[in-house]
Design an enzyme around this catalytic site. Structure first.
Site, PDB file in Angstrom:
ATOM      1  N   LEU A 100      38.710 -35.578  27.232  1.00  0.00           N
ATOM      2  CA  LEU A 100      38.014 -37.300  27.802  1.00  0.00           C
ATOM      3  C   LEU A 100      39.079 -38.538  28.050  1.00  0.00           C
ATOM      4  O   LEU A 100      39.815 -38.248  26.690  1.00  0.00           O
ATOM      5  CB  LEU A 100      36.991 -37.622  26.805  1.00  0.00           C
ATOM      6  CG  LEU A 100      36.090 -36.820  26.245  1.00  0.00           C
ATOM      7  CD1 LEU A 100      36.027 -35.335  25.756  1.00  0.00           C
ATOM      8  CD2 LEU A 100      34.992 -37.641  24.594  1.00  0.00           C
ATOM      9  N   GLY A 189      40.689 -40.834  23.853  1.00  0.00           N
ATOM     10  CA  GLY A 189      41.337 -40.203  24.675  1.00  0.00           C
ATOM     11  C   GLY A 189      41.104 -39.016  23.581  1.00  0.00           C
ATOM     12  O   GLY A 189      41.479 -38.802  22.524  1.00  0.00           O
ATOM     13  N   SER A 190      40.445 -37.621  23.964  1.00  0.00           N
ATOM     14  CA  SER A 190      40.401 -36.883  23.077  1.00  0.00           C
ATOM     15  C   SER A 190      40.122 -35.789  23.793  1.00  0.00           C
ATOM     16  O   SER A 190      39.536 -35.201  25.156  1.00  0.00           O
ATOM     17  CB  SER A 190      38.669 -37.059  22.216  1.00  0.00           C
ATOM     18  OG  SER A 190      37.397 -37.444  22.724  1.00  0.00           O
ATOM     19  N   GLN A 191      39.596 -34.166  23.660  1.00  0.00           N
ATOM     20  CA  GLN A 191      39.145 -33.093  23.549  1.00  0.00           C
ATOM     21  C   GLN A 191      37.620 -32.742  22.967  1.00  0.00           C
ATOM     22  O   GLN A 191      37.926 -32.745  21.570  1.00  0.00           O
ATOM     23  CB  GLN A 191      40.454 -32.096  23.779  1.00  0.00           C
ATOM     24  CG  GLN A 191      39.956 -30.511  24.475  1.00  0.00           C
ATOM     25  CD  GLN A 191      40.920 -30.210  23.754  1.00  0.00           C
ATOM     26  OE1 GLN A 191      40.665 -28.406  24.006  1.00  0.00           O
ATOM     27  NE2 GLN A 191      42.243 -30.232  25.191  1.00  0.00           N
TER      28      GLN A 191
END
Length: 222
Positions: A100, A189-191
């Site tokens: 993301l 901002g991530s996964q």
């Protein structure tokens, strides 16, 4: 002509009505700071605060999505880009990882109709979310079982990135969920990783593909 203008404005700014309360709060703080800077003739700083305020509002948008899924479909839990589709530590599971960016919607959604199992929160590193070792970052695993059947799992793991490092889980153990329902949020901002039973599903997304949470079909039950 007027209808065309309305459609264009709706498409460009329709997200404004979907901003979460936190986004509105941060937007308000940014605008107040910008106004103070304007009074002090700090024009450059004023512009920066306005940009930051608009970005916070845009980041915390949460659009309504009412996609109807078939019983054999597994929904994508997040917006972003497919990083990988592969077997990792557990040979009986296939893991789909989604990156993301800061411009993607960061609300996570349920993959199936079912029940929340255990929720496991783990501390870890804070690498950028698209780093190969980002699976060791701070993370939160939400077990989800289709119709409450343990063998039919479609777990969602929220993984932090390198910037804000905040995970929110909006569900609790034993709670019933519907496919596409909101279950949490990861900030800036991530996964997101999805864990599926390898021999019971067929993953239909590919690496590099853009996906949308609560809209894209991630996999199919065999």
């Amino acid at each position: 002509m007027l209808e065309d203008i309305k459609r264009t404005l709706s498409k460009s700014f329709g997200w404004v009505s979907t901003v979460l309360p936190l986004g509105l709060k941060l937007f308000g703080i940014g605008i107040v700071c910008a106004f103070i800077c304007l009074l002090l003739n700090w024009h450059t700083l004023c512009v920066l605060f306005i940009v930051a305020a608009l970005f916070c509002a845009y980041f915390f948008r949460d659009p309504n999505r009412n996609t109807v899924f078939a019983d054999d479909e597994i929904a994508c839990p997040a917006d972003g880009t497919i990083l990988s589709v592969k077997t990792e530590d557990d040979p009986n599971s296939v893991v789909v990882r989604i990156f993301l960016s800061i411009f993607d919607v960061h609300v996570q959604r349920s993959t199936v109709n079912g029940k929340i199992g255990e929720i496991f929160y783990n501390k870890g590193t804070f690498l950028f979310a698209d780093h190969p070792d980002a699976d060791k970052n701070e993370r939160n695993l939400i077990q989800i079982f289709k119709n409450g059947v343990p063998e039919n799992f479609a777990h969602v793991e929220q993984i932090t990135g390198a910037i804000a490092r905040r995970i929110e889980c909006w569900r609790h153990t034993g709670q019933e969920v519907k496919i596409g329902e909101r279950i949490g949020l990861v900030r800036f901002g991530s996964q997101v990783a999805v864990y599926l039973p390898k021999h019971k599903v067929r993953v239909v997304v590919k690496e590099g593909q853009k996906v949308q949470g609560g809209i894209t079909v991630l996999a199919l039950w065999k």
